[in-house]
Design a protein around this motif. Structure first.
Motif, PDB file in Angstrom:
ATOM      1  N   GLU A  81       0.876  -1.042   0.061  1.00  0.00           N
ATOM      2  CA  GLU A  81       0.008  -0.047   0.153  1.00  0.00           C
ATOM      3  C   GLU A  81       1.065   1.209   0.015  1.00  0.00           C
ATOM      4  OE1 GLU A  81      -1.245   1.974   3.091  1.00  0.00           O
ATOM      5  OE2 GLU A  81       0.623   1.525   4.244  1.00  0.00           O
ATOM      6  N   THR A  83       0.503   4.533   1.832  1.00  0.00           N
ATOM      7  CA  THR A  83       0.793   5.320   2.881  1.00  0.00           C
ATOM      8  C   THR A  83       2.085   5.123   3.747  1.00  0.00           C
ATOM      9  OG1 THR A  83      -2.011   4.923   3.135  1.00  0.00           O
ATOM     10  CG2 THR A  83      -0.780   6.277   4.777  1.00  0.00           C
ATOM     11  N   ARG A 113       0.079  -7.532  -3.246  1.00  0.00           N
ATOM     12  CA  ARG A 113      -0.512  -8.230  -2.387  1.00  0.00           C
ATOM     13  C   ARG A 113      -0.795  -9.758  -2.848  1.00  0.00           C
ATOM     14  NH1 ARG A 113      -5.387  -3.952  -0.190  1.00  0.00           N
ATOM     15  NH2 ARG A 113      -3.845  -2.083   0.371  1.00  0.00           N
ATOM     16  N   GLU A 115      -2.786 -11.952  -2.641  1.00  0.00           N
ATOM     17  CA  GLU A 115      -4.283 -12.413  -2.276  1.00  0.00           C
ATOM     18  C   GLU A 115      -4.768 -13.453  -3.478  1.00  0.00           C
ATOM     19  OE1 GLU A 115      -7.019  -9.267  -0.975  1.00  0.00           O
ATOM     20  OE2 GLU A 115      -5.780  -8.111  -2.250  1.00  0.00           O
ATOM     21  N   TYR A 122      -6.189  -8.456  -8.012  1.00  0.00           N
ATOM     22  CA  TYR A 122      -4.895  -8.996  -8.524  1.00  0.00           C
ATOM     23  C   TYR A 122      -3.851  -8.677  -7.346  1.00  0.00           C
ATOM     24  CZ  TYR A 122      -7.286  -7.426 -12.778  1.00  0.00           C
ATOM     25  OH  TYR A 122      -8.006  -7.468 -13.883  1.00  0.00           O
ATOM     26  N   GLN A 127      -2.465   1.624  -7.760  1.00  0.00           N
ATOM     27  CA  GLN A 127      -3.113   2.408  -7.015  1.00  0.00           C
ATOM     28  C   GLN A 127      -2.992   3.710  -7.094  1.00  0.00           C
ATOM     29  OE1 GLN A 127      -2.654   2.016  -2.749  1.00  0.00           O
ATOM     30  NE2 GLN A 127      -4.191   0.410  -2.308  1.00  0.00           N
ATOM     31  N   GLU A 131      -2.257  11.737   0.492  1.00  0.00           N
ATOM     32  CA  GLU A 131      -1.990  11.815   2.033  1.00  0.00           C
ATOM     33  C   GLU A 131      -1.877  13.260   2.295  1.00  0.00           C
ATOM     34  OE1 GLU A 131      -2.268   8.730   3.265  1.00  0.00           O
ATOM     35  OE2 GLU A 131      -1.858   7.502   1.488  1.00  0.00           O
ATOM     36  N   ARG A 258     -12.055  -1.272   8.021  1.00  0.00           N
ATOM     37  CA  ARG A 258     -11.042  -1.161   6.949  1.00  0.00           C
ATOM     38  C   ARG A 258      -9.866  -2.108   7.381  1.00  0.00           C
ATOM     39  NH1 ARG A 258     -10.543   0.273   2.849  1.00  0.00           N
ATOM     40  NH2 ARG A 258      -8.714   1.695   3.057  1.00  0.00           N
ATOM     41  N   TYR A 263      -5.952   3.459  11.424  1.00  0.00           N
ATOM     42  CA  TYR A 263      -7.030   4.236  11.059  1.00  0.00           C
ATOM     43  C   TYR A 263      -7.834   4.724  12.509  1.00  0.00           C
ATOM     44  CZ  TYR A 263      -7.131   3.525   5.980  1.00  0.00           C
ATOM     45  OH  TYR A 263      -6.795   3.246   4.826  1.00  0.00           O
ATOM     46  N   ALA A 282     -14.481  -2.610  -3.325  1.00  0.00           N
ATOM     47  CA  ALA A 282     -14.317  -1.403  -2.997  1.00  0.00           C
ATOM     48  C   ALA A 282     -13.630  -0.700  -4.154  1.00  0.00           C
ATOM     49  CB  ALA A 282     -13.934  -0.846  -1.724  1.00  0.00           C
ATOM     50  N   LEU A 283     -14.089   0.518  -4.584  1.00  0.00           N
ATOM     51  CA  LEU A 283     -13.252   1.136  -5.773  1.00  0.00           C
ATOM     52  C   LEU A 283     -12.076   2.128  -5.129  1.00  0.00           C
ATOM     53  CD1 LEU A 283     -16.208   2.666  -7.942  1.00  0.00           C
ATOM     54  CD2 LEU A 283     -14.652   0.577  -8.464  1.00  0.00           C
TER      55      LEU A 283
HETATM   56  P1  HAM Z   1      -7.058  -0.195   0.783  1.00  0.00           P
HETATM   57  O1  HAM Z   1      -8.643  -0.125   0.731  1.00  0.00           O
HETATM   58  O2  HAM Z   1      -6.217  -1.277   0.953  1.00  0.00           O
HETATM   59  O3  HAM Z   1      -6.332   1.116   1.309  1.00  0.00           O
HETATM   60  O4  HAM Z   1      -6.789  -0.087  -1.023  1.00  0.00           O
HETATM   61  C1  HAM Z   1      -7.209   0.775  -1.775  1.00  0.00           C
HETATM   62  C2  HAM Z   1      -7.761   0.350  -2.996  1.00  0.00           C
HETATM   63  O5  HAM Z   1      -7.113  -0.372  -3.593  1.00  0.00           O
HETATM   64  C3  HAM Z   1      -9.271  -0.581  -2.762  1.00  0.00           C
HETATM   65  O6  HAM Z   1     -10.441   0.536  -2.480  1.00  0.00           O
HETATM   66  C4  HAM Z   1      -9.164  -0.984  -4.116  1.00  0.00           C
HETATM   67  O7  HAM Z   1      -9.805  -0.178  -5.091  1.00  0.00           O
HETATM   68  C5  HAM Z   1      -7.694  -1.288  -4.373  1.00  0.00           C
HETATM   69  N1  HAM Z   1      -7.224  -2.624  -4.350  1.00  0.00           N
HETATM   70  C6  HAM Z   1      -7.064  -3.223  -2.985  1.00  0.00           C
HETATM   71  N2  HAM Z   1      -6.671  -4.323  -3.277  1.00  0.00           N
HETATM   72  C7  HAM Z   1      -6.856  -4.891  -4.548  1.00  0.00           C
HETATM   73  C8  HAM Z   1      -6.569  -5.900  -5.356  1.00  0.00           C
HETATM   74  N3  HAM Z   1      -5.942  -6.967  -4.646  1.00  0.00           N
HETATM   75  N4  HAM Z   1      -6.606  -5.717  -6.570  1.00  0.00           N
HETATM   76  C9  HAM Z   1      -7.020  -4.698  -7.275  1.00  0.00           C
HETATM   77  N5  HAM Z   1      -7.373  -3.565  -6.573  1.00  0.00           N
HETATM   78  C10 HAM Z   1      -7.347  -3.487  -5.189  1.00  0.00           C
HETATM   79  C11 HAM Z   1      -5.025   1.257   1.096  1.00  0.00           C
HETATM   80  O8  HAM Z   1      -4.347   0.857   0.617  1.00  0.00           O
HETATM   81  C12 HAM Z   1      -4.782   2.575   2.039  1.00  0.00           C
HETATM   82  N6  HAM Z   1      -3.274   2.807   1.637  1.00  0.00           N
HETATM   83  C13 HAM Z   1      -5.489   4.012   1.589  1.00  0.00           C
HETATM   84  C14 HAM Z   1      -5.206   4.792   2.440  1.00  0.00           C
HETATM   85  C15 HAM Z   1      -4.336   6.072   1.952  1.00  0.00           C
HETATM   86  N7  HAM Z   1      -5.478   5.132   3.577  1.00  0.00           N
HETATM   87  C16 HAM Z   1      -5.221   6.402   4.132  1.00  0.00           C
HETATM   88  N8  HAM Z   1      -4.269   7.140   3.012  1.00  0.00           N
END
Ligand code: HAM
Length: 448
Positions: A81, A83, A113, A115, A122, A127, A131, A258, A263, A282-283
């Motif tokens: 991620e 952040t 990731r 997953e 994926y 992303q 911030e 989350r 958070y 989630a988008l």
């Molecule tokens: P997150 O919800 O883990 O947040 O990921 C953000 C977005 O990345 C998700 O809403 C989704 O659209 C996309 N996403 C997550 N996993 C996958 C995946 N395996 N394949 C495709 N898309 C994916 C964060 O990562 C935090 N860093 C967000 C944040 C920034 N919070 C505070 N600041």
């Protein structure tokens, strides 16, 4: 032996590459409207950064990180991620001391990731995120949500669902965790192995469990809102009133906790179903965080932050399903057609000049029959063909053919820039005045 992309990763090319660029460009433009500036941090970070900040109780850190020893035996991780790396960079370069606060940065880039690959999920994905660090205000939290919603609105999304919840302050979360531990103690033996772990590490995460039987048990669990301290409650409703005044609709989801550990206070996710009824997950998701800077060795007075990340793959799939990318694929302006070897050199020079004027253009470097060149020109999506043979060269002219209307006219090479500007302006004017379904659709899109 054949070679294929690693499971859960994918190649991005053609229309998809155009779509991804478009999404990122719109995101960047909106972030800049809100005063954010770009930041790029390395994809590779030391593993302890994520363990310490993203959280040892999160699935992402516990199970999904691509972690390995480098040749110097240091444990490194492909970022799961954005952040943590951004906050590390802010501390490492003392950006909080040298810039006005809050620090507002945006980024786009791949994250990893491990997953189970499935629809919208994926192992390497793109992303885009922001911030905002160093100042604490419900207005900043609300502004971040507005930025996310503006991005979706500019991309043409409708019928979005913004889910919000509060994770309160540290005192709230402590009381709430105790209440959840008590509630689940008598049920946990019948719950999934992940929930058994979650009960020990972070019982709030149980609320997020996707196992249907466990979801049933979660329904009667205590609600965070009943444990909020008066300050945390006031802050939550202040933030909601600001986004409400901005005309943003939301839905409070008591179970939205989350997946990452950092958070506190407001958290949010943006969801939508495609017109075809597909749910890509989630988008976007994000929220407020406190304590990240000090946890990573920075000064505690700048500890507050808020941000979100959006998944470009998910947005792209959803936009494609809903016809929001029809006009986005890169369109070539001109396909230059040399008639015969003898004009290749002059045409090549002209090709470069056309690009310098600002129009995209290609030409075949092998001579071919006119019919086959027209077929390629049409496949290229070019708006015009510019045809030049010996006779045209001698007269200093070329034939400019509109590939949609098939109208053709002679243009002078000496004034080609003006002739092309006029021809492209005509296309625009035609679209504006035309009532054919294609032009009307384009006009509606422009108007929106
Ligand atoms: P997150 O919800 O883990 O947040 O990921 C953000 C977005 O990345 C998700 O809403 C989704 O659209 C996309 N996403 C997550 N996993 C996958 C995946 N395996 N394949 C495709 N898309 C994916 C964060 O990562 C935090 N860093 C967000 C944040 C920034 N919070 C505070 N600041």
């Amino acid at each position: 032996m054949s070679y294929i992309a690693v499971k859960g990763t994918h190649d991005i090319y053609g229309d998809e590459a155009d779509g991804y660029s478009y999404i990122q460009n719109v995101f960047r433009a909106i972030a800049e409207l809100y005063g954010y500036r770009g930041i790029e941090t390395p994809i590779l970070e030391y593993t302890n950064l994520f363990e310490r900040s993203t959280g040892e109780s999160s699935d992402v850190v516990r199970k999904e990180m691509y972690t390995f020893l480098d040749k110097g035996e240091r444990s490194v991780t492909l970022r799961p991620e954005g952040t943590a790396g951004v906050v590390r960079s802010i501390i490492e370069h003392k950006l909080y001391a040298t810039s006005d606060l809050p620090l507002k940065v945006y980024y786009t880039g791949p994250v990893f990731r491990y997953e189970r690959p499935q629809l919208g999920r994926y192992r390497q994905f793109l992303q885009a995120g922001v911030e905002c660090v160093g100042e604490d205000s419900p207005y900043l939290d609300a502004e971040c949500i507005c930025l996310a919603m503006q991005t979706f609105s500019m991309l043409g999304f409708k019928n979005l669902k913004l889910k919000v919840n509060t994770l309160g302050d540290a005192e709230t979360r402590k009381k709430y965790r105790d209440a959840l531990q008590e509630f689940f103690a008598s049920k946990i033996d019948d719950m999934c192995d992940d929930c058994k772990q979650r009960l020990k590490l972070n019982p709030m995460r149980i609320l997020d469990c996707k196992v249907p039987e466990d979801q049933e048990r979660v329904k009667d669990a205590p609600k965070m809102k009943d444990y909020l301290s008066p300050e945390a409650e006031e802050r939550f409703y202040k933030t909601l009133s600001i986004i409400n005044d901005m005309g943003i609709e939301y839905e409070i989801d008591d179970n939205l906790v989350r997946g990452l550990d950092y958070y506190g206070h407001i958290v949010f996710e943006v969801h939508a179903l495609s017109d075809a009824g597909k749910d890509y997950g989630a988008l976007a998701g994000g929220g407020h965080y406190d304590g990240m800077l000090s946890t990573l060795g920075g000064p505690s007075e700048y500890d507050s932050g808020v941000g979100f990340g959006l998944g470009v793959e998910r947005l792209y799939s959803m936009m494609k399903d809903n016809g929001l990318l029809n006009d986005v694929a890169h369109k070539l302006d001109i396909y230059l057609m040399p008639i015969g070897e003898s004009v290749l050199d002059e045409c090549y020079e002209l090709l470069e000049n056309i690009r310098l004027i600002g129009y995209s253009a290609i030409m075949p470097f092998k001579t071919a029959k006119l019919g086959s060149m027209f077929k390629k020109a049409e496949r290229s999506g070019a708006k015009f063909a510019l045809i030049i043979g010996d006779e045209e060269l001698e007269k200093g002219v070329a034939q400019l053919k509109n590939l949609a209307t098939k109208q053709q006219k002679e243009v002078h090479l000496a004034t080609l820039d003006e002739e092309l500007d006029a021809a492209f302006a005509e296309i625009e004017e035609h679209e504006e005045g035309c009532d054919c379904p294609q032009c009307q659709e384009k006009n509606e899109q422009k108007a929106e």
